[in-house]
Write an enzyme that holds these catalytic residues in place. Structure first.
Site, short mmCIF file in Angstrom:
data_model
loop_
_atom_site.label_atom_id
_atom_site.label_comp_id
_atom_site.label_asym_id
_atom_site.label_seq_id
_atom_site.Cartn_x
_atom_site.Cartn_y
_atom_site.Cartn_z
N SER A 193 0.74 -1.35 -0.05
CA SER A 193 -0.18 -0.25 -0.03
C SER A 193 0.54 1.36 0.08
O SER A 193 2.02 1.03 0.68
CB SER A 193 -0.97 0.17 0.92
OG SER A 193 -1.72 1.44 1.37
N TYR B 178 -1.70 -0.85 10.09
CA TYR B 178 -1.52 -1.50 8.84
C TYR B 178 -0.49 -0.15 8.03
O TYR B 178 0.22 -1.57 6.97
CB TYR B 178 -3.22 -0.65 8.24
CG TYR B 178 -3.17 -0.63 7.33
CD1 TYR B 178 -3.86 -2.01 6.75
CD2 TYR B 178 -3.19 0.23 6.25
CE1 TYR B 178 -4.32 -2.22 5.01
CE2 TYR B 178 -3.46 -0.51 4.66
CZ TYR B 178 -3.93 -1.14 3.85
OH TYR B 178 -4.07 -1.79 3.05
#
Length: 271
Positions: A143, A157
């Site tokens: 990401s 995350y």
């Protein structure tokens, strides 16, 4: 394992979103597929679609990567079906909303199992076959968050995605001479179910439309990147600009900006 007439790809988290987009793109490029996720009905529907549209073989394996034994089960099942994996798409993932202390440890542990341990183990278990065949592709879906400062909320995350980026870099350096390409694909905001699952849909819907990408774009660009031999690929010009800007900022200022803007896209309270 006997040679397969077409290359075979394993896609985790294939029931929706970026995972399903990777499956569709791989099928369009002539790959047979093994799809895994928790939702059997979704996988079966996708398998039937791809078989009919592209005349490829699609097999499904329903499993839950929160179980530490799942990667071994999947690889054992592949061996039983005499399937050698040429392309591994480590895509399965989700987010845990709220601050670190607002969630029980078991939820964080499950998260780390799915986003860190399972993809690492699958790569380790499938790499020997790729080395033997002198050809393989591993795509780790990371990401843009893995390139940016940490945020408040969704505490693990960005950390998990940063790990996948660094892991991909090292594995790529080790494997390139053996005919194996490894790439960390780093999308930013992507239209999928991800934000519905985390409860952030209302928040992120306020983000400007030019920051968003379609899942099929992410998948096509990711496959092109790993074939080119790119080790890290950030999807989208805007996201690449954000990454560059973040790296140029002093750490203290970058963290201050992250703290100020986290509430725009992170759910701060636990469910």
């Amino acid at each position: 394992m006997t040679a397969h007439p077409r290359p075979v790809a394993l896609v985790t988290g294939a029931s929706a979103g970026i995972g399903a987009a990777f499956a569709r793109e791989l099928a369009a490029r002539g790959h047979d597929l093994v799809l895994t996720a928790r939702r059997a009905a979704r996988l079966q529907e996708l398998a039937e679609e791809l078989c009919a549209k592209h005349n490829v073989d699609v097999q499904i394996m329903v499993d839950d990567l929160t179980d530490p034994m799942a990667p071994r089960r999947l690889v054992d099942a592949l061996e039983q079906r005499n399937l050698g994996i040429d392309v591994l798409i480590n895509n399965a993932g989700y987010g845990v909303p709220g601050t670190f202390d607002s969630q029980p440890w078991v939820r964080h542990s499950d998260f780390l199992q799915v986003l860190v341990h399972a993809p690492t183990e699958l790569a380790h278990r499938l790499l020997p076959g790729m080395i033997e065949r002198r050809h393989g592709r591993i795509v780790n879906v990371a990401s843009l968050a893995g390139h940016l400062p940490g945020s408040t909320g969704h505490t693990l995350y960005a950390a998990s995605k940063a790990y996948m980026i660094r892991f991909s870099e090292s594995l790529a350096l080790e494997s390139r001479a053996r005919g194996i390409h490894v790439c960390a694909v780093c999308p930013g905001f992507t239209y999928s179910e991800f934000h519905d699952v985390t409860g952030a849909r209302e928040l992120v819907s306020k983000m400007p439309k030019w920051m968003w990408m379609q899942a099929d774009q992410v998948a096509a660009q990711g496959l092109d990147a790993v074939e080119r031999g790119d080790v890290v690929y950030v999807n989208g010009r805007i996201n690449r600009m954000i990454k560059t800007f973040a790296k140029l900022l002093p750490d203290r200022l970058a963290l201050r900006l992250s703290a100020r803007h986290s509430s725009r896209y992170r759910v701060m309270e636990g469910e």
